[in-house]
Structure formats: structure tokens, C-alpha cells
Design a protein around this motif. Structure first.
Motif, PDB file in Angstrom:
ATOM      1  N   LEU A  63       0.814  -1.215   0.000  1.00 35.81           N
ATOM      2  CA  LEU A  63       0.000   0.000   0.000  1.00 35.81           C
ATOM      3  C   LEU A  63       0.848   1.267   0.000  1.00 35.81           C
ATOM      4  O   LEU A  63       0.411   2.314  -0.482  1.00 35.81           O
ATOM      5  N   LYS A  64       2.080   1.160   0.505  1.00 28.39           N
ATOM      6  CA  LYS A  64       2.952   2.351   0.578  1.00 28.39           C
ATOM      7  C   LYS A  64       3.385   2.833  -0.800  1.00 28.39           C
ATOM      8  O   LYS A  64       3.941   3.918  -0.936  1.00 28.39           O
ATOM      9  N   ASN A  65       3.130   2.037  -1.853  1.00 24.72           N
ATOM     10  CA  ASN A  65       3.473   2.450  -3.218  1.00 24.72           C
ATOM     11  C   ASN A  65       2.447   3.429  -3.812  1.00 24.72           C
ATOM     12  O   ASN A  65       2.646   3.914  -4.923  1.00 24.72           O
ATOM     13  N   PHE A  66       1.364   3.684  -3.105  1.00 25.63           N
ATOM     14  CA  PHE A  66       0.241   4.411  -3.705  1.00 25.63           C
ATOM     15  C   PHE A  66      -0.299   5.511  -2.814  1.00 25.63           C
ATOM     16  O   PHE A  66      -0.165   5.459  -1.605  1.00 25.63           O
ATOM     17  N   ASP A  67      -1.006   6.441  -3.473  1.00 29.72           N
ATOM     18  CA  ASP A  67      -1.999   7.265  -2.779  1.00 29.72           C
ATOM     19  C   ASP A  67      -3.234   6.378  -2.719  1.00 29.72           C
ATOM     20  O   ASP A  67      -3.736   5.959  -3.770  1.00 29.72           O
ATOM     21  N   VAL A  68      -3.725   6.071  -1.524  1.00 25.13           N
ATOM     22  CA  VAL A  68      -4.915   5.230  -1.396  1.00 25.13           C
ATOM     23  C   VAL A  68      -6.151   6.133  -1.356  1.00 25.13           C
ATOM     24  O   VAL A  68      -6.229   7.061  -0.554  1.00 25.13           O
ATOM     25  N   VAL A  69      -7.083   5.877  -2.275  1.00 26.93           N
ATOM     26  CA  VAL A  69      -8.327   6.632  -2.371  1.00 26.93           C
ATOM     27  C   VAL A  69      -9.444   5.723  -1.862  1.00 26.93           C
ATOM     28  O   VAL A  69      -9.669   4.642  -2.412  1.00 26.93           O
ATOM     29  N   LYS A  70     -10.119   6.167  -0.811  1.00 22.32           N
ATOM     30  CA  LYS A  70     -11.171   5.324  -0.220  1.00 22.32           C
ATOM     31  C   LYS A  70     -12.530   5.684  -0.813  1.00 22.32           C
ATOM     32  O   LYS A  70     -12.866   6.857  -0.963  1.00 22.32           O
ATOM     33  N   ALA A  71     -13.283   4.626  -1.153  1.00 23.99           N
ATOM     34  CA  ALA A  71     -14.600   4.804  -1.753  1.00 23.99           C
ATOM     35  C   ALA A  71     -15.572   3.806  -1.134  1.00 23.99           C
ATOM     36  O   ALA A  71     -15.166   2.878  -0.434  1.00 23.99           O
ATOM     37  N   ALA A  72     -16.849   4.023  -1.406  1.00 31.09           N
ATOM     38  CA  ALA A  72     -17.879   3.111  -0.892  1.00 31.09           C
ATOM     39  C   ALA A  72     -19.014   3.032  -1.903  1.00 31.09           C
ATOM     40  O   ALA A  72     -19.268   3.980  -2.644  1.00 31.09           O
ATOM     41  N   GLY A  73     -19.674   1.873  -1.913  1.00 30.11           N
ATOM     42  CA  GLY A  73     -20.768   1.687  -2.859  1.00 30.11           C
ATOM     43  C   GLY A  73     -21.698   0.578  -2.407  1.00 30.11           C
ATOM     44  O   GLY A  73     -21.517  -0.012  -1.339  1.00 30.11           O
ATOM     45  N   GLY A  74     -22.676   0.296  -3.259  1.00 34.64           N
ATOM     46  CA  GLY A  74     -23.673  -0.688  -2.862  1.00 34.64           C
ATOM     47  C   GLY A  74     -24.140  -1.593  -3.972  1.00 34.64           C
ATOM     48  O   GLY A  74     -24.211  -1.202  -5.139  1.00 34.64           O
ATOM     49  N   LEU A  75     -24.424  -2.825  -3.584  1.00 31.41           N
ATOM     50  CA  LEU A  75     -25.174  -3.753  -4.416  1.00 31.41           C
ATOM     51  C   LEU A  75     -26.584  -3.720  -3.842  1.00 31.41           C
ATOM     52  O   LEU A  75     -26.809  -4.152  -2.716  1.00 31.41           O
ATOM     53  N   ASN A 138      -2.467  11.592 -12.218  1.00 30.82           N
ATOM     54  CA  ASN A 138      -1.561  12.394 -11.360  1.00 30.82           C
ATOM     55  C   ASN A 138      -0.791  11.474 -10.403  1.00 30.82           C
ATOM     56  O   ASN A 138      -0.847  11.631  -9.194  1.00 30.82           O
ATOM     57  N   GLY A 139      -0.135  10.474 -10.967  1.00 32.70           N
ATOM     58  CA  GLY A 139       0.578   9.483 -10.163  1.00 32.70           C
ATOM     59  C   GLY A 139      -0.193   8.179 -10.135  1.00 32.70           C
ATOM     60  O   GLY A 139      -1.178   8.009 -10.847  1.00 32.70           O
ATOM     61  N   ILE A 140       0.269   7.257  -9.284  1.00 31.77           N
ATOM     62  CA  ILE A 140      -0.384   5.948  -9.190  1.00 31.77           C
ATOM     63  C   ILE A 140      -1.301   5.955  -7.976  1.00 31.77           C
ATOM     64  O   ILE A 140      -0.867   6.220  -6.858  1.00 31.77           O
ATOM     65  N   LYS A 141      -2.560   5.664  -8.214  1.00 30.37           N
ATOM     66  CA  LYS A 141      -3.554   5.634  -7.136  1.00 30.37           C
ATOM     67  C   LYS A 141      -4.073   4.207  -6.963  1.00 30.37           C
ATOM     68  O   LYS A 141      -4.148   3.442  -7.924  1.00 30.37           O
ATOM     69  N   LEU A 142      -4.419   3.874  -5.726  1.00 25.26           N
ATOM     70  CA  LEU A 142      -5.082   2.605  -5.458  1.00 25.26           C
ATOM     71  C   LEU A 142      -6.445   2.932  -4.853  1.00 25.26           C
ATOM     72  O   LEU A 142      -6.521   3.582  -3.811  1.00 25.26           O
ATOM     73  N   LYS A 143      -7.501   2.522  -5.538  1.00 23.52           N
ATOM     74  CA  LYS A 143      -8.852   2.757  -5.010  1.00 23.52           C
ATOM     75  C   LYS A 143      -9.284   1.559  -4.183  1.00 23.52           C
ATOM     76  O   LYS A 143      -9.256   0.434  -4.649  1.00 23.52           O
ATOM     77  N   GLU A 144      -9.623   1.837  -2.930  1.00 30.02           N
ATOM     78  CA  GLU A 144     -10.103   0.825  -1.980  1.00 30.02           C
ATOM     79  C   GLU A 144     -11.603   1.080  -1.807  1.00 30.02           C
ATOM     80  O   GLU A 144     -11.989   2.097  -1.238  1.00 30.02           O
ATOM     81  N   THR A 145     -12.425   0.178  -2.343  1.00 30.69           N
ATOM     82  CA  THR A 145     -13.878   0.390  -2.318  1.00 30.69           C
ATOM     83  C   THR A 145     -14.553  -0.594  -1.365  1.00 30.69           C
ATOM     84  O   THR A 145     -14.385  -1.800  -1.488  1.00 30.69           O
ATOM     85  N   HIS A 146     -15.296  -0.031  -0.422  1.00 33.44           N
ATOM     86  CA  HIS A 146     -16.038  -0.823   0.566  1.00 33.44           C
ATOM     87  C   HIS A 146     -17.471  -0.985   0.054  1.00 33.44           C
ATOM     88  O   HIS A 146     -18.177   0.002  -0.159  1.00 33.44           O
TER      89      HIS A 146
END
Length: 198
Positions: A63-75, A138-146
Motif C-alpha cells: 500500500l505504501k506504493n500508492f496514494d490510497v483513495v477510499k470509496a464506498a458503494g452498494g449492491l 496524477n501518479g499511481i492511485k489505489l482505489k479501496e472500495t467498501h
């Protein structure tokens, strides 16, 4: 095990020695991540396994390789057990979006589903799964979606959020979901699979 997608190709970080696919295997501690990202973006390989001897520690290092972007969604299901899908940028997707500052994950998930589909009367049933994908902006991002399983009995017309590139919102039956899966993301299939195993 953690599964992270780049261009719909998985990086599987695992402590298991059992081979469950035909992807090449690399030892996590010897891995140069820029090389892996390049291979998955440009080469013909369909995925990579990273073997870890300390999964949680190595995941935190990853995870330290990225800007972690937190997101959330629904089924979201309705009384007919159909599932709500959105059609965004010519791909079927599930509604999701960024978690705002000081916003709970659950509130963000409900807000994003409401904004993107126009649906109301949502209730969260339970947490489903967390998915990860890497994108380059704008760089490498990792999206973490809950992701949350939700239900609504709202029967009014659904309204796609056009300014977000969403052109259609629809509840889909089991048969229709097979068609959806011909034009969706691997992470969306993971969310649906988690729902089916409940």
C-alpha cells in the motif's frame, strides 16, 4: 489473499503455495513494483501472483506504493431480488464513489448510490467485500472500495447522474446479469459473487 486489479488484470498477493491459476509467480520481497505495473499495463500476461511469507505486513508495504483513495458503494436489491446496475462510460457498473472527509463508510455508500441512481429508501443489510484497483491519474492511485449489500422498495423512476457519465440505471434479473457480465469490471464480478455466497 488480496486481489488488486490493473486494467482488469489481477495482482494476487497470497501466502498460499497452491497454484490456482496460470499466472507467473514472484516472491513478494524480491519484487520491483514498477516492473510489475509495466508488465500488466503493456504485456500479454493476464495476471501475477506475489507469494508472501507475511501477508499482512507485505500488504501494508504494498500500500505504501500508492496514494490510497477510499470509496464506498452498494449492491442494491429490490423486492423481486433484482440487482441495481448503472451504465457509466459504456460499461455496466455498481454505484460507488469517494468517501468525503469526516463521513462514515456506510453514509458515503448510501449517499453515492442515491446520487448516482436517484433511488431512495435504502437500507444497509450488511458489509459485502472490499475491492482494490490501481489507476493512473496524477501518479499511481489505489482505489479501496467498501461494498455493502443494500435493499430498497422504492418504485419511482430511477434517474442516472449524467454529470458522472452515467447514462442508464436499471434493476437486472439473474438472466440479464449474465449479459451485464459481458461488459463489466472484474471487481464488480467479485462483489456479485460475494453477494451470491451469502
Amino acid at each position: 489473499m488480496y486481489k488488486v486489479f490493473i486494467n482488469d488484470k489481477p495482482i494476487i498477493i497470497t501466502s498460499s503455495t497452491k497454484k490456482e491459476n496460470n499466472f507467473p509467480v514472484y516472491v513478494f520481497k524480491n519484487t520491483v513494483f514498477d516492473e510489475i505495473f509495466h508488465k500488466l499495463k503493456n504485456d500479454t500476461i493476464e495476471g501475477i501472483n506475489l507469494y508472501s511469507t507475511d501477508l499482512e505486513n507485505d500488504w501494508n508495504l504494498f500500500l505504501k506504493n500508492f496514494d490510497v483513495v477510499k470509496a464506498a458503494g452498494g449492491l442494491v436489491t429490490n423486492p423481486k431480488n433484482e440487482v441495481l446496475f448503472i451504465y457509466r462510460n459504456n460499461v455496466w457498473d455498481l454505484p460507488k464513489g469517494h468517501i468525503e472527509k469526516n463521513e462514515s463508510t456506510e453514509n458515503a455508500a448510501i449517499r453515492e448510490v442515491e446520487e448516482e441512481s436517484g433511488i431512495e429508501k435504502l437500507s444497509i443489510i450488511q458489509k459485502l467485500i472490499t475491492t482494490y484497483h490501481i489507476y493512473f491519474l496524477n501518479g499511481i492511485k489505489l482505489k479501496e472500495t467498501h461494498w455493502f449489500l443494500m435493499h430498497s422498495n422504492d418504485s419511482k423512476k430511477l434517474i442516472p447522474q449524467l454529470e458522472e457519465g452515467i447514462t442508464e440505471v436499471a434493476f437486472k434479473s439473474d438472466n440479464e446479469i449474465e449479459m451485464v457480465f459481458k461488459n463489466t469490471y472484474s471487481n464488480i464480478k467479485l462483489v456479485y459473487k460475494a453477494y451470491l455466497t451469502l
